[in-house]
Scaffold this motif. Structure first.
Motif, mmCIF file in Angstrom:
data_model
loop_
_atom_site.group_PDB
_atom_site.id
_atom_site.type_symbol
_atom_site.label_atom_id
_atom_site.label_comp_id
_atom_site.label_asym_id
_atom_site.label_seq_id
_atom_site.Cartn_x
_atom_site.Cartn_y
_atom_site.Cartn_z
ATOM 1 N N TYR A 40 0.787 -1.225 0.000
ATOM 2 C CA TYR A 40 0.000 0.000 0.000
ATOM 3 C C TYR A 40 0.828 1.289 0.000
ATOM 4 O O TYR A 40 0.307 2.337 -0.398
ATOM 5 C CB TYR A 40 -0.923 0.015 1.222
ATOM 6 N N ASN A 95 -2.180 3.217 -4.064
ATOM 7 C CA ASN A 95 -3.457 3.081 -4.762
ATOM 8 C C ASN A 95 -4.019 4.411 -5.233
ATOM 9 O O ASN A 95 -4.649 4.495 -6.286
ATOM 10 C CB ASN A 95 -4.478 2.379 -3.864
ATOM 11 N N SER A 96 -3.815 5.474 -4.461
ATOM 12 C CA SER A 96 -4.370 6.778 -4.797
ATOM 13 C C SER A 96 -3.345 7.731 -5.398
ATOM 14 O O SER A 96 -3.711 8.715 -6.039
ATOM 15 C CB SER A 96 -4.983 7.427 -3.558
ATOM 16 N N GLN A 150 -6.522 12.320 5.737
ATOM 17 C CA GLN A 150 -7.178 11.081 5.321
ATOM 18 C C GLN A 150 -6.498 9.843 5.878
ATOM 19 O O GLN A 150 -7.085 8.761 5.875
ATOM 20 C CB GLN A 150 -7.206 11.002 3.795
ATOM 21 N N ASN A 163 -16.540 11.541 6.373
ATOM 22 C CA ASN A 163 -16.028 11.067 5.102
ATOM 23 C C ASN A 163 -15.136 12.150 4.516
ATOM 24 O O ASN A 163 -15.619 13.052 3.847
ATOM 25 C CB ASN A 163 -17.178 10.747 4.147
ATOM 26 N N ALA A 167 -10.026 10.591 -1.319
ATOM 27 C CA ALA A 167 -10.301 9.168 -1.198
ATOM 28 C C ALA A 167 -11.148 8.922 0.034
ATOM 29 O O ALA A 167 -10.747 9.226 1.138
ATOM 30 C CB ALA A 167 -8.989 8.381 -1.120
ATOM 31 N N GLY A 168 -12.345 8.381 -0.137
ATOM 32 C CA GLY A 168 -13.260 8.202 0.986
ATOM 33 C C GLY A 168 -12.929 6.996 1.817
ATOM 34 O O GLY A 168 -12.135 6.136 1.431
ATOM 35 N N ASN A 170 -14.677 4.438 2.415
ATOM 36 C CA ASN A 170 -15.060 3.185 1.801
ATOM 37 C C ASN A 170 -14.046 2.703 0.777
ATOM 38 O O ASN A 170 -14.093 1.545 0.353
ATOM 39 C CB ASN A 170 -16.434 3.338 1.126
ATOM 40 N N GLU A 171 -13.136 3.592 0.351
ATOM 41 C CA GLU A 171 -12.138 3.208 -0.636
ATOM 42 C C GLU A 171 -10.904 2.591 0.011
ATOM 43 O O GLU A 171 -10.032 2.096 -0.687
ATOM 44 C CB GLU A 171 -11.745 4.434 -1.469
ATOM 45 N N PHE A 172 -10.799 2.632 1.338
ATOM 46 C CA PHE A 172 -9.691 2.020 2.053
ATOM 47 C C PHE A 172 -10.143 0.682 2.623
ATOM 48 O O PHE A 172 -11.153 0.606 3.335
ATOM 49 C CB PHE A 172 -9.206 2.915 3.196
ATOM 50 N N SER A 173 -9.390 -0.368 2.332
ATOM 51 C CA SER A 173 -9.719 -1.677 2.891
ATOM 52 C C SER A 173 -9.293 -1.741 4.345
ATOM 53 O O SER A 173 -8.519 -0.907 4.830
ATOM 54 C CB SER A 173 -9.006 -2.772 2.090
ATOM 55 N N GLU A 176 -5.588 -1.951 4.621
ATOM 56 C CA GLU A 176 -4.939 -0.653 4.464
ATOM 57 C C GLU A 176 -5.019 0.148 5.756
ATOM 58 O O GLU A 176 -4.033 0.741 6.199
ATOM 59 C CB GLU A 176 -5.603 0.129 3.334
#
Length: 284
Positions: A40, A95-96, A150, A163, A167-168, A170-173, A176
């Motif tokens: 990550y 990822n971002s 974030q 939120n 990158a919100g 919900n976009e992070f597992s 992560e």
């Protein structure tokens, strides 16, 4: 020939002590941490004006907009005169593509100084570890540590239903999110690598005593060299040598340390001059 009982010649089962079992467990955990981090994040040195500009922008968001420690400006870049002789460590979220965190190492020469001596000299009472006792080229001050909002307070954000922009949540597992607490540690590991490669032996920092205690739990054993002062909140000056940092690095972070060594590589020019001057500072 005398007869031996089977039990006397049977192979013995390997017996591991409790400490050995614990060490193996920590080693396994350390390897998993490094592998997860590598998936990550990536630590590196800002090596061009574009990367340095992103660091200034991140610092502006944190120091000027969020905490209001410094005044905002139209360029939305937080910088000062010390940036003209600083190295920058950064951690990028793969990822971002965002810079998750950064720090700077103010590395002076004979004609230059560090912020601690210029702004908070009264905060140093430990005469033996005073920066003026050492060659300028062998010291640095670690400052402007900044994490993008974030990548902080994830549990609080989730509990409150927040939120953040960009990158919100919900976009992070979940995997992560569990790696986020090691962003700061990876920045300090990167800084130690730069220090070693540049011949820096002594590092100074102004931090909250609470943070110093937290860093101690991560293996960063700093020596307090002065009293509490009010500087953007209660702060104190601390000193650590590169040798002590590496000596006390816990087993848990050693694979991560070796991983970061692969991507934190100062350029030959950076090593030769022990300075990194960005063209972005020409209008200061």
């Amino acid at each position: 020939m005398s007869y031996q009982q089977p039990s006397a010649i049977a192979p013995r089962k390997l017996q591991l002590s409790a400490s050995s079992v614990k060490q193996l467990a920590v080693q396994h955990q350390a390897d998993e941490l490094a592998q997860r981090y590598q998936r990550y994040f990536q630590a590196s040195i800002a090596s061009n004006d574009e990367e340095v500009a992103k660091i200034y922008q991140l610092r502006h968001r944190v120091y000027c907009e969020e905490f209001q420690f410094e005044p905002s400006n139209q360029l939305q870049m937080e910088r000062d005169v010390y940036d003209s002789y600083s190295h920058y460590c950064r951690v990028q979220h793969l990822n971002s593509g965002l810079d998750a965190g950064c720090l700077r190492m103010v590395s002076p020469n004979q004609q230059q100084s560090i912020p601690l001596l210029d702004s908070c000299k009264s905060a140093i009472s430990h005469q033996e570890l005073h920066p003026e006792n050492f060659a300028k080229e062998s010291i640095c001050e670690v400052s402007r540590v900044a994490l993008d909002t974030q990548f902080r307070r994830r549990k609080i954000d989730r509990r409150n239903g927040a939120n953040p922009a960009g990158a919100g949540l919900n976009e992070f597992s979940q995997k992560e999110l569990r790696t986020f607490p090691y962003i700061t540690m990876s920045l300090y590991l990167a800084a130690s690598i730069v220090a070693e490669q540049c011949g820096i032996k002594h590092a100074y920092v102004m931090v909250e005593p609470k943070l110093a205690r937290s860093l101690s739990m991560f293996g960063i054993k700093m020596t307090r060299i002065g009293p509490n002062i009010d500087y953007h909140g209660i702060r104190a000056a601390y000193h650590i040598t590169l040798e002590r940092f590496q000596e006390h690095l816990p087993l848990l972070y050693q694979p991560l340390f070796e991983l970061i060594k692969q991507t934190v590589k100062p350029s030959p020019a950076l090593l030769a001059s022990n300075n990194q001057v960005s063209s972005l500072l020409t209008d200061i």
